[in-house]
Design an enzyme around this catalytic site. Structure first.
Site, PDB file in Angstrom:
ATOM      1  N   ASP A   9       0.756  -1.142   0.085  1.00  0.00           N
ATOM      2  CA  ASP A   9      -0.145  -0.040   0.104  1.00  0.00           C
ATOM      3  C   ASP A   9       0.695   1.278  -0.129  1.00  0.00           C
ATOM      4  O   ASP A   9       1.978   1.114  -0.209  1.00  0.00           O
ATOM      5  CB  ASP A   9      -0.889  -0.016   1.155  1.00  0.00           C
ATOM      6  CG  ASP A   9      -0.165   0.134   2.512  1.00  0.00           C
ATOM      7  OD1 ASP A   9       1.016   0.195   2.645  1.00  0.00           O
ATOM      8  OD2 ASP A   9      -0.941   0.137   3.519  1.00  0.00           O
ATOM      9  N   GLY A  30       2.075  -4.627   8.145  1.00  0.00           N
ATOM     10  CA  GLY A  30       1.940  -5.950   7.281  1.00  0.00           C
ATOM     11  C   GLY A  30       1.030  -6.877   7.822  1.00  0.00           C
ATOM     12  O   GLY A  30       0.755  -7.785   7.254  1.00  0.00           O
ATOM     13  N   ASN A  31       0.316  -6.477   8.911  1.00  0.00           N
ATOM     14  CA  ASN A  31      -0.742  -7.477   9.480  1.00  0.00           C
ATOM     15  C   ASN A  31      -1.882  -7.575   8.517  1.00  0.00           C
ATOM     16  O   ASN A  31      -2.335  -8.680   8.122  1.00  0.00           O
ATOM     17  CB  ASN A  31      -1.369  -6.526  10.800  1.00  0.00           C
ATOM     18  CG  ASN A  31      -0.464  -7.021  11.856  1.00  0.00           C
ATOM     19  OD1 ASN A  31       0.225  -8.362  12.042  1.00  0.00           O
ATOM     20  ND2 ASN A  31      -0.168  -6.083  12.635  1.00  0.00           N
ATOM     21  N   GLY A  32      -2.403  -6.282   7.874  1.00  0.00           N
ATOM     22  CA  GLY A  32      -3.733  -6.420   6.999  1.00  0.00           C
ATOM     23  C   GLY A  32      -3.078  -7.142   5.785  1.00  0.00           C
ATOM     24  O   GLY A  32      -4.016  -7.857   5.158  1.00  0.00           O
ATOM     25  N   GLU A  33      -2.139  -6.636   5.307  1.00  0.00           N
ATOM     26  CA  GLU A  33      -1.531  -7.299   4.058  1.00  0.00           C
ATOM     27  C   GLU A  33      -1.478  -8.924   4.298  1.00  0.00           C
ATOM     28  O   GLU A  33      -1.747  -9.706   3.226  1.00  0.00           O
ATOM     29  CB  GLU A  33      -0.169  -6.694   3.662  1.00  0.00           C
ATOM     30  CG  GLU A  33      -0.328  -5.313   3.376  1.00  0.00           C
ATOM     31  CD  GLU A  33      -0.503  -4.283   4.472  1.00  0.00           C
ATOM     32  OE1 GLU A  33      -0.859  -3.157   4.363  1.00  0.00           O
ATOM     33  OE2 GLU A  33      -0.122  -4.789   5.648  1.00  0.00           O
ATOM     34  N   HIS A  72       9.576 -24.434   8.539  1.00  0.00           N
ATOM     35  CA  HIS A  72       8.507 -25.202   9.182  1.00  0.00           C
ATOM     36  C   HIS A  72       7.063 -25.112   8.469  1.00  0.00           C
ATOM     37  O   HIS A  72       6.397 -25.981   8.616  1.00  0.00           O
ATOM     38  CB  HIS A  72       8.238 -24.649  10.635  1.00  0.00           C
ATOM     39  CG  HIS A  72       9.218 -25.191  11.504  1.00  0.00           C
ATOM     40  ND1 HIS A  72       9.471 -24.916  12.790  1.00  0.00           N
ATOM     41  CD2 HIS A  72      10.637 -25.552  11.189  1.00  0.00           C
ATOM     42  CE1 HIS A  72      10.532 -25.181  13.368  1.00  0.00           C
ATOM     43  NE2 HIS A  72      11.184 -25.707  12.474  1.00  0.00           N
ATOM     44  N   ASN A  73       6.719 -23.899   8.000  1.00  0.00           N
ATOM     45  CA  ASN A  73       5.282 -23.602   7.369  1.00  0.00           C
ATOM     46  C   ASN A  73       5.389 -23.529   5.841  1.00  0.00           C
ATOM     47  O   ASN A  73       4.271 -23.295   5.087  1.00  0.00           O
ATOM     48  CB  ASN A  73       4.714 -22.387   7.904  1.00  0.00           C
ATOM     49  CG  ASN A  73       4.783 -22.236   9.566  1.00  0.00           C
ATOM     50  OD1 ASN A  73       5.677 -21.613   9.994  1.00  0.00           O
ATOM     51  ND2 ASN A  73       4.095 -23.203   9.994  1.00  0.00           N
ATOM     52  N   ARG A 108       6.810   0.328   8.015  1.00  0.00           N
ATOM     53  CA  ARG A 108       6.975   1.345   9.047  1.00  0.00           C
ATOM     54  C   ARG A 108       7.897   0.691  10.443  1.00  0.00           C
ATOM     55  O   ARG A 108       7.895   1.340  11.292  1.00  0.00           O
ATOM     56  CB  ARG A 108       5.762   2.100   9.687  1.00  0.00           C
ATOM     57  CG  ARG A 108       5.033   2.981   8.379  1.00  0.00           C
ATOM     58  CD  ARG A 108       3.792   3.545   9.006  1.00  0.00           C
ATOM     59  NE  ARG A 108       3.309   4.359   7.907  1.00  0.00           N
ATOM     60  CZ  ARG A 108       1.843   4.509   7.429  1.00  0.00           C
ATOM     61  NH1 ARG A 108       1.142   3.812   8.346  1.00  0.00           N
ATOM     62  NH2 ARG A 108       1.590   5.414   6.380  1.00  0.00           N
ATOM     63  N   ARG A 155       6.470 -34.080  10.062  1.00  0.00           N
ATOM     64  CA  ARG A 155       5.531 -33.298  10.963  1.00  0.00           C
ATOM     65  C   ARG A 155       4.964 -31.958  10.266  1.00  0.00           C
ATOM     66  O   ARG A 155       3.617 -31.762  10.479  1.00  0.00           O
ATOM     67  CB  ARG A 155       6.023 -33.048  12.356  1.00  0.00           C
ATOM     68  CG  ARG A 155       7.074 -32.044  12.384  1.00  0.00           C
ATOM     69  CD  ARG A 155       7.767 -31.991  13.706  1.00  0.00           C
ATOM     70  NE  ARG A 155       8.991 -31.265  13.512  1.00  0.00           N
ATOM     71  CZ  ARG A 155       9.613 -30.215  14.291  1.00  0.00           C
ATOM     72  NH1 ARG A 155       8.901 -29.983  15.572  1.00  0.00           N
ATOM     73  NH2 ARG A 155      10.727 -29.643  14.129  1.00  0.00           N
ATOM     74  N   ARG A 183       1.193 -31.025   8.990  1.00  0.00           N
ATOM     75  CA  ARG A 183       0.526 -29.856   9.581  1.00  0.00           C
ATOM     76  C   ARG A 183      -0.108 -28.962   8.296  1.00  0.00           C
ATOM     77  O   ARG A 183      -1.065 -28.506   8.566  1.00  0.00           O
ATOM     78  CB  ARG A 183       1.260 -29.333  10.661  1.00  0.00           C
ATOM     79  CG  ARG A 183       1.202 -29.957  11.803  1.00  0.00           C
ATOM     80  CD  ARG A 183       2.463 -29.318  12.701  1.00  0.00           C
ATOM     81  NE  ARG A 183       2.868 -30.164  13.636  1.00  0.00           N
ATOM     82  CZ  ARG A 183       3.898 -30.017  14.595  1.00  0.00           C
ATOM     83  NH1 ARG A 183       4.901 -29.146  14.129  1.00  0.00           N
ATOM     84  NH2 ARG A 183       4.176 -31.006  15.407  1.00  0.00           N
TER      85      ARG A 183
END
Length: 161
Positions: free
Chosen positions: A8, A73-76, A103-104, A114, A138, A142
């Site tokens: 953004d 970065g949360n909303g993105e 792991h993911n 920011r 594992r 998952r």
């Protein structure tokens, strides 16, 4: 590797600099973000398009990852994770960058522009790109459970039931 980027207004300057860095490292960079600065732009469509492109490329056998930026970065990350097949991880240090991949098998990294200097961002992204998925049973199991829920809502039985 093909890298899909979205941001953004908060990450626009970082995105431009990052694209130059990634291209100089030999990556094919595709920008899905805004063209000009607009303080009231809406990031969801940018991030979702980048995530969709990652899924399309990976399905076609193209090695691809995504990078999404915003103020935190949360909303993105949330927007990218709405795309089936995306595992977007909010990264804030080298350990989270490595673990997201190891792991993911995260295929999108979310970073708060920011929250970090440009040099920190480069370090996090380079580490994310360079770290392979461990392939440990594992972790595969998952990730499969998350994909199952995403696809049809199925979960393992509740041990308390």
């Amino acid at each position: 590797m093909r890298i899909h980027i979205a941001t953004d207004h908060a990450g626009l300057d970082f995105s431009t600099q990052l694209q130059d860095h990634l291209r100089s490292a030999g990556h094919d960079v595709v920008d899905h973000g805004p063209i000009v600065y607009d303080a009231v732009d809406d990031y969801p469509a940018f991030c979702i398009r980048a995530a969709q492109a990652v899924v399309r490329d990976q399905a076609a056998g193209v090695e691809a990852l995504g990078i999404v930026f915003g103020g935190s970065g949360n909303g993105e990350q949330i927007a990218a994770n709405k795309v089936e097949g995306i595992r977007a991880a909010l990264v804030w240090n080298l350990s989270t960058a490595e673990l997201a991949r190891e792991h993911n098998d995260a295929n999108v990294i979310a970073i708060g522009a920011r929250q970090h200097s440009f040099d920190e961002v480069i370090t996090l992204i380079d580490r994310f790109i360079a770290t392979p998925f461990s392939g440990d049973e594992r972790h595969v199991r998952r990730i499969g459970q998350i994909a199952d829920f995403e696809r049809d809502g199925s979960l393992l039985p509740d041990p308390r039931a």
